[in-house]
Structure formats: C-alpha cells, structure tokens
Design a protein around this motif. Structure first.
Motif, PDB file in Angstrom:
ATOM      1  N   UNK A   1       0.636  -1.405   0.107  1.00 59.73           N
ATOM      2  CA  UNK A   1       0.513  -0.184  -0.345  1.00 59.73           C
ATOM      3  C   UNK A   1       0.597   1.663  -0.090  1.00 59.73           C
ATOM      4  N   UNK A   2       0.469   2.034  -0.968  1.00 58.76           N
ATOM      5  CA  UNK A   2       1.361   3.668  -0.798  1.00 58.76           C
ATOM      6  C   UNK A   2       0.067   4.614  -1.201  1.00 58.76           C
ATOM      7  N   UNK A   3      -1.227   4.565  -1.402  1.00 57.83           N
ATOM      8  CA  UNK A   3      -1.514   5.747  -1.420  1.00 57.83           C
ATOM      9  C   UNK A   3      -3.502   5.461  -1.515  1.00 57.83           C
ATOM     10  N   UNK A   4      -3.541   6.825  -1.038  1.00 55.68           N
ATOM     11  CA  UNK A   4      -5.478   6.668  -1.009  1.00 55.68           C
ATOM     12  C   UNK A   4      -5.802   6.987  -2.139  1.00 55.68           C
ATOM     13  N   UNK A   5      -6.392   6.231  -2.921  1.00 54.69           N
ATOM     14  CA  UNK A   5      -7.429   7.153  -4.303  1.00 54.69           C
ATOM     15  C   UNK A   5      -8.598   8.194  -4.022  1.00 54.69           C
ATOM     16  N   UNK A   6      -8.433   9.081  -4.786  1.00 56.59           N
ATOM     17  CA  UNK A   6      -9.148  10.415  -5.245  1.00 56.59           C
ATOM     18  C   UNK A   6     -10.624   9.773  -3.958  1.00 56.59           C
ATOM     19  N   UNK A   7     -11.823   9.344  -4.176  1.00 55.24           N
ATOM     20  CA  UNK A   7     -12.903   8.431  -3.902  1.00 55.24           C
ATOM     21  C   UNK A   7     -12.596   8.009  -2.503  1.00 55.24           C
ATOM     22  N   UNK A   8     -11.365   8.051  -1.782  1.00 56.00           N
ATOM     23  CA  UNK A   8     -11.031   7.390  -0.275  1.00 56.00           C
ATOM     24  C   UNK A   8     -11.240   8.735   0.867  1.00 56.00           C
ATOM     25  N   UNK A   9     -10.169   9.372  -0.637  1.00 59.14           N
ATOM     26  CA  UNK A   9      -9.969  10.916   0.476  1.00 59.14           C
ATOM     27  C   UNK A   9     -11.265  11.562   0.424  1.00 59.14           C
ATOM     28  N   UNK A  10     -12.064  11.367  -0.042  1.00 61.87           N
ATOM     29  CA  UNK A  10     -12.936  12.257  -0.272  1.00 61.87           C
ATOM     30  C   UNK A  10     -13.907  11.611   0.482  1.00 61.87           C
ATOM     31  N   UNK A  11     -14.574  10.591   0.759  1.00 60.16           N
ATOM     32  CA  UNK A  11     -15.589  10.419   1.923  1.00 60.16           C
ATOM     33  C   UNK A  11     -14.403  10.061   3.319  1.00 60.16           C
ATOM     34  N   UNK A  12     -13.132  10.295   2.851  1.00 58.40           N
ATOM     35  CA  UNK A  12     -12.583  10.375   4.832  1.00 58.40           C
ATOM     36  C   UNK A  12     -12.771  12.388   4.418  1.00 58.40           C
ATOM     37  N   UNK A  13     -13.010  12.658   4.191  1.00 63.76           N
ATOM     38  CA  UNK A  13     -13.069  14.180   4.347  1.00 63.76           C
ATOM     39  C   UNK A  13     -14.462  14.540   4.389  1.00 63.76           C
ATOM     40  N   UNK A  14     -15.199  13.680   4.276  1.00 68.77           N
ATOM     41  CA  UNK A  14     -16.807  14.260   4.152  1.00 68.77           C
ATOM     42  C   UNK A  14     -17.156  13.434   6.002  1.00 68.77           C
ATOM     43  N   UNK A  15     -16.648  12.542   6.443  1.00 67.66           N
ATOM     44  CA  UNK A  15     -16.754  11.085   7.222  1.00 67.66           C
ATOM     45  C   UNK A  15     -16.941  12.177   8.951  1.00 67.66           C
ATOM     46  N   UNK A  16     -17.723  11.791   9.659  1.00 63.51           N
ATOM     47  CA  UNK A  16     -18.224  12.028  11.040  1.00 63.51           C
ATOM     48  C   UNK A  16     -16.909  12.236  11.604  1.00 63.51           C
ATOM     49  N   UNK A  17     -15.610  10.653  11.668  1.00 64.04           N
ATOM     50  CA  UNK A  17     -15.108  10.579  12.876  1.00 64.04           C
ATOM     51  C   UNK A  17     -15.402  10.621  13.961  1.00 64.04           C
ATOM     52  N   UNK A  18     -16.461   9.888  14.716  1.00 61.24           N
ATOM     53  CA  UNK A  18     -17.049  10.250  15.765  1.00 61.24           C
ATOM     54  C   UNK A  18     -15.983   9.215  16.631  1.00 61.24           C
ATOM     55  N   UNK A  19     -15.450   8.287  16.211  1.00 57.00           N
ATOM     56  CA  UNK A  19     -13.826   7.776  17.358  1.00 57.00           C
ATOM     57  C   UNK A  19     -12.994   8.380  16.867  1.00 57.00           C
ATOM     58  N   UNK A  20     -12.233   9.599  16.401  1.00 54.35           N
ATOM     59  CA  UNK A  20     -11.317  10.703  16.210  1.00 54.35           C
ATOM     60  C   UNK A  20     -10.433  10.068  15.321  1.00 54.35           C
ATOM     61  N   UNK A  21      -8.864  10.511  16.148  1.00 59.59           N
ATOM     62  CA  UNK A  21      -8.098   9.852  15.602  1.00 59.59           C
ATOM     63  C   UNK A  21      -7.519   8.191  15.657  1.00 59.59           C
ATOM     64  N   UNK A  22      -8.261   8.064  16.996  1.00 68.40           N
ATOM     65  CA  UNK A  22      -7.817   6.476  17.080  1.00 68.40           C
ATOM     66  C   UNK A  22      -8.584   5.590  15.970  1.00 68.40           C
ATOM     67  N   UNK A  23      -9.997   6.064  15.666  1.00 70.88           N
ATOM     68  CA  UNK A  23     -10.607   5.636  14.822  1.00 70.88           C
ATOM     69  C   UNK A  23     -10.155   5.550  13.319  1.00 70.88           C
ATOM     70  N   UNK A  24      -8.843   7.226  13.045  1.00 74.21           N
ATOM     71  CA  UNK A  24      -8.843   6.591  11.473  1.00 74.21           C
ATOM     72  C   UNK A  24      -7.736   6.167  11.516  1.00 74.21           C
ATOM     73  N   UNK A  25      -7.134   5.875  13.135  1.00 73.54           N
ATOM     74  CA  UNK A  25      -5.581   4.714  13.013  1.00 73.54           C
ATOM     75  C   UNK A  25      -5.924   3.903  12.608  1.00 73.54           C
ATOM     76  N   UNK A  26      -7.289   2.981  13.384  1.00 74.20           N
ATOM     77  CA  UNK A  26      -6.871   1.765  13.571  1.00 74.20           C
ATOM     78  C   UNK A  26      -8.213   1.476  11.467  1.00 74.20           C
ATOM     79  N   UNK A  27      -8.532   2.551  10.882  1.00 74.25           N
ATOM     80  CA  UNK A  27      -9.220   1.819   9.193  1.00 74.25           C
ATOM     81  C   UNK A  27      -7.826   2.024   9.265  1.00 74.25           C
TER      82      UNK A  27
END
Length: 447
Positions: free
Chosen positions: A332-358
């Motif tokens: 793995x090296x890159x995030x696709x544009x759609x992955x970036x777009x969805x990540x920017x619209x996600x509410x991240x209820x678990x904050x950085x811990x959720x991001x790191x786990x995902x």
C-alpha cells in the motif's frame, strides 16, 4: 541516508546547472538535499535507506527514470516521487504517474512552483521542515494547541487536557514531556478507568509489604516511579473519592504515602491529567471534589475533535499508511481520490483513534498500492475500482477530484459561507468562486 529533522530530498539529475540550482534553493528553504547524477548511484544510495521525497529526471546517462523507478519500487514504499521531464517525454511521465508516481514537472519550470508541489506532497505525508513545523497536526486548531503546550512545557503547574475519546490526549501529554526539560526522565501514563477501583490507590501511590492481604512485597506506585519526569493520570474523573483526597494532598504538599506506609514520600514529577468527562458536571453531581478540580484545572487545554480539524485528516491518513506499510511489509502506497473524499466527509466519531484503526486494517489487508474508499469504510462504501487497469483516470482528473472533494468538505464545514470557506482554504473569494465554477460545484450540493 540517516533521518534528520529537515526532510531529506534525493535529487537524481545529471545536468550540473539544474542539480546545483535545486540543491542551493532546497538548502535555503530548510530541506536537506542529496544530489546524485546517475541511476546507478540512486540504486546504491537507497539500499536499506529511504529519503522523504525523490525528485528524478526522466533522462539519465545510464538508464531512464522509468527504469530506475520500477527498480526502486520495493525500497520506496510510500515515499513521494516527482519526475522532471522535457516536453518530448511527457507521455512517459504520465505513464509513471499512472504506475504510482505522485507528480511530474515539465522543464523549464518555475522553482516556486516546484517548491509548492514538493511542500504539498511532504505535508500530505505528515512531514515538516524542522522543529518549527507542526508536530500534533497541521490544522489551525491543533497548531494553537501545540503552541500553548510549547509555552507551558517547562512550567510545573498542573496541566488538565480535555477532549473526546480518541482525540490524542495522551499523545499531547507525551509531546509536553518530550519537549520539556524532563524529557530524559520517565513518562508514566496511568489509565484510571482501566484499573479496578480497589487497586487504584495501590497502583498510583504504591503499598508497603503486608499492607493488606496479598501484599507480599513492597510495591512502588506510578507516582514514585515517575521520578523527576511526568505522571499522566488519564481519565482522572474515574478516581474514587478516597483516592481523590490523596491526590489533592499530593498536589498541595508535593508528598504522598504508600498504602500502609507511615513515612511521607516526596513527589518530584510534573502532574498532567486528562479526561473526556465534564469534570464540572461531576462536581455538581458530587462525584468529583470541587477543591481537587480547581487544583487540576490550573492550565486547561482542550484537544479539538477530528471533525473540527479536517485539515489533519489526509496528512494523518498518509502518515499512518506509510507507518503501517513499512511495519507490515505491505504494498500500500496511496489513497484513491474517492477514499480521500469519503474520509473528508466522514464524521470521525472515534477521532484519531478511529482513523488509525481504519488505516491499519486497510493496510494490513492491502494487496496492491492503492487504498480505496471501500478499504477504509467497508461497512458503507462500494468499491471505487480505482487503481485497476480499467478506466484508469488521467492525472488532471485525479487532481480535480481531490480538489473538488476538499472544497466541498470545506464549504460544509463553513456552513456554505463562501467568505469563511475562502479563509479556511487560504484563497480569495473570487478564486474560490472560479474554482467552484470550473469544477461544477453548486451551492445546493452543501445540503
């Protein structure tokens, strides 16, 4: 090449004028350039080592930039790669971008444009240009927090860090320890919610041999083991009232007693407390001592939630992607544009811990260089199919999609107010409006 605070940029360019010019300007900008003139030298330099960014000419005396890139892929991991090319080799540069390179510049190019491109790439990987760069994040909100923590790092007053679960309260406490004069002393972190209530007193303050049934030996608690360093009491709101009394004495008198002990022991560490609870509400409910709250709340610091600092989402994802790809040996090296777009619209209820786990899960299961939206959010997103040989997008389409997604996310964050969104993006209202018109963004898409 060893790691330095200044990002290391490897330049592979056989033109002495171009090479010297780039080295001189990059050095002035605070980078650490390493200049090589052949593909063979680059292959040797990257054996077991990795720069922060690779800049490579398409035409080299001993091989093409494309041949060098494919030879270096196993060593590059998530390292950003920028190619320099003449007009006649643009098609080859585009082919390299399709194969996973990040960008290309057509010679002759303006140095300022070059610096902007590489700066954006490094920031997207969470890489700065020295000690003055952000450590906790790049968004204005987290930069303010970091500046406050730097100002109080060597102040011995009690620090109270608050914020939602997963925002990085322990990371902030560790940061304070790392930049303070106590950095060489221990950092002891205690999760008060994870220790049974009947054991908290003993774990924090220690106990004497024979103090209670099962106390077969002397036990030094976290307060004692912290020495001259930092003691972090995480989830301090979970402390039972009897332990709160002992903590109050520790703060006021800088002394404590082990359970069953008669001799007061000095407390030399700096106390940092953290909680995701509303301590003032706990005080009103009678679950937390009012006098203790005032003694803890000397320097309050609130870590904002991730949804309130969207500027940090992509750099954090890229930094963790690189970390886990290296640790797991995954492609793995890159995030696709759609992955970036969805990540920017996600509410991240678990904050950085959720991001790191995902991102950890996505990298662990990765079979290719791209992390798609479905890899990050398998519960709700269909496969975007990016990165396959079918309908591979052009570089301009990738850039437009990423820019469009980020503008949409910023407009939503600004409640559709163009002026506020323009300020967040660092552009003028007219520039933002022109970009929206070019990218087909209508205001009714904010709903």
């Amino acid at each position: 090449m060893q790691r330095h605070e200044a990002p290391t940029i490897l330049i592979v360019e056989d033109d002495p004028i171009m090479g010297e010019s780039l080295v001189e300007r990059l050095s002035l900008e605070g980078y650490r350039p390493v200049w090589l003139t052949t593909g063979g030298e680059a292959l040797g330099a990257l054996q077991g080592q990795r720069p922060d960014l690779l800049v490579c000419d398409i035409r080299l005396p001993d091989m093409t930039g494309e041949e060098l890139y494919h030879s270096l892929l196993p060593q590059l991991g998530g390292t950003p790669v920028v190619f320099m090319t003449g007009f006649g080799d643009v098609s080859q540069a585009v082919r390299l971008v399709r194969a996973g390179a990040d960008d290309y510049l057509t010679k002759p190019f303006a140095v300022d444009e070059f610096l902007t491109r590489i700066g954006d790439l490094l920031r997207s990987r969470g890489i700065g240009t020295g000690a003055a760069e952000a450590v906790l994040g790049t968004s204005p909100a987290i930069r303010q927090v970091e500046q406050l923590l730097r100002r109080v790092a060597d102040v011995d007053s009690t620090l109270l860090i608050t914020g939602e679960s997963g925002v990085g309260k322990e990371v902030a406490a560790n940061f304070v320890h790392r930049i303070s004069q106590r950095a060489e002393a221990p950092f002891m972190a205690v999760n008060c919610a994870a220790i049974p209530q009947e054991l908290i007193d003993s774990e924090v303050f220690g106990h004497e041999k024979g103090a209670f049934t099962g106390a077969h030996a002397l036990h030094r608690g976290y307060a004692e083991r912290a020495g001259n360093g930092v003691l972090l009491l995480d989830e301090v709101g979970e402390l039972p009232l009897p332990v709160q009394v002992k903590l109050l004495r520790l703060i006021q008198e800088r002394l404590f007693f082990r359970v069953g002990g008669e001799k007061p022991l000095p407390f030399a560490a700096r106390l940092v407390c953290a909680t995701n609870a509303d301590l003032e509400q706990r005080v009103r409910e009678g679950a937390f001592r009012r006098d203790l709250f005032y003694r803890l709340n000397v320097i309050p610091v609130t870590i904002p939630s991730l949804r309130d600092r969207l500027d940090d989402v992509l750099p954090l994802l890229q930094a963790y992607l690189r970390q886990y790809a290296d640790a797991f040996g995954r492609p793995a090296q890159r995030l696709t544009p759609q992955a970036e777009a969805v990540a920017l619209t996600h509410d991240w209820p678990g904050n950085v811990r959720e991001l790191r786990n995902r991102i950890e899960r996505a990298v662990a299961l990765a079979t290719g260089p791209w992390i798609g939206a479905n890899d990050l959010f398998p519960e709700s997103v269909a496969d975007d199919q990016f990165g396959t040989d079918t309908d591979w997008p052009q570089l301009t389409a990738v850039r437009d999609e990423s820019e469009r997604s980020y503008i949409l996310a910023t407009l939503r964050r600004a409640d559709g107010q163009l002026g506020k969104a323009a300020d967040l993006l660092g552009v003028g209202r007219t520039t933002l409006w022109e970009k929206m018109r070019r990218l087909g963004i209508a205001m009714d898409q904010m709903e």
